[in-house]
Design a protein around this motif. Structure first.
Motif: not given
Length: 216
Positions: A122-130, A136-141, A164-167, A201-211
């Motif tokens: 639910t958290a990562v389906s957003r692109e806003d600043d929060a 990060e809060i959820l992962i830390a928990a 977002s790409e940041d997320v 751009q996100i697709a390229r990032l993910l393909r590189a990570s998978a490789s």
């Protein structure tokens, strides 16, 4: 209801998660189809939900504590109106202070709701600043980054299509599997979801990570 129809409904509800609660209310018939809720609206349950929603958006600890003393099951359980966990409501509204307050009181962070969504998805389906802060809060928990929901969709799939790409980078930094496959009719990786959403751009990032991953 057939598996395909249920899957379609789950996807629609997953998309609705990225917007505010008023739009979610438009999709109540879909939720009722899944959960079997009746069409009758309980005025007391609605009023209770509205109070909870206002407090969640405000993030004031004293107001949240007052509700915990008054509303049975707040914040650990589901509200009586949408039958949705209070935590997922806080996450979907991008309310980091409220999410921290809830988790500090032992609210479970690893579960899937009726739509097949975890709080992290639910958290990562957003692109806003929060979005990143809440994730990060959820992962830390202790949120499980590679947990699989409906049709084996992971948080990285969701972020690839909607976040977002940041997320996306945050999830990868915490061990998200870029090669994770869904169990749909045509199995897809997060990069496939990004590509279908026109996010090259996100697709390229993910393909590189998978490789770069073992077995990639």
């Amino acid at each position: 209801m057939g598996l395909i129809a249920r899957g379609i409904i789950m996807v629609l509800l997953a998309v609705v998660t990225i917007v505010a609660i008023p739009l979610t209310l438009i999709f109540l018939p879909l939720r009722k189809l899944i959960t079997g809720q009746s069409d009758a609206v309980d005025p007391a349950a609605l009023a209770e939900f509205e109070r909870g929603y206002d407090a969640i958006k405000g993030g004031d600890a004293s107001a949240l504590s007052a509700l915990a003393a008054e509303i049975e099951g707040f914040p650990a359980r589901k509200d009586r109106f949408l039958c949705r966990t209070w935590l997922n409501t806080a996450v979907s509204e991008g309310a980091p202070e409220t999410v921290r307050w809830m988790l500090a009181r032992g609210v479970e962070v690893n579960y899937f709701d009726e739509e097949g969504l975890s709080p992290l998805q639910t958290a990562v389906s957003r692109e806003d600043d929060a979005a990143r802060e809440v994730a990060e809060i959820l992962i830390a928990a202790g949120a499980e980054v590679n947990a699989k929901g409906t049709l084996d969709v992971t948080a990285l799939h969701t972020a690839a299509a909607l976040g977002s790409e940041d997320v996306v980078r945050l999830l990868l930094e915490h061990g998200a599997d870029a090669g994770a496959l869904t169990s749909d009719y045509v199995p897809e990786r997060p990069a496939d979801w990004a590509e279908r959403a026109g996010r090259e751009q996100i697709a390229r990032l993910l393909r590189a990570s998978a490789s770069a991953s073992p077995g990639g």
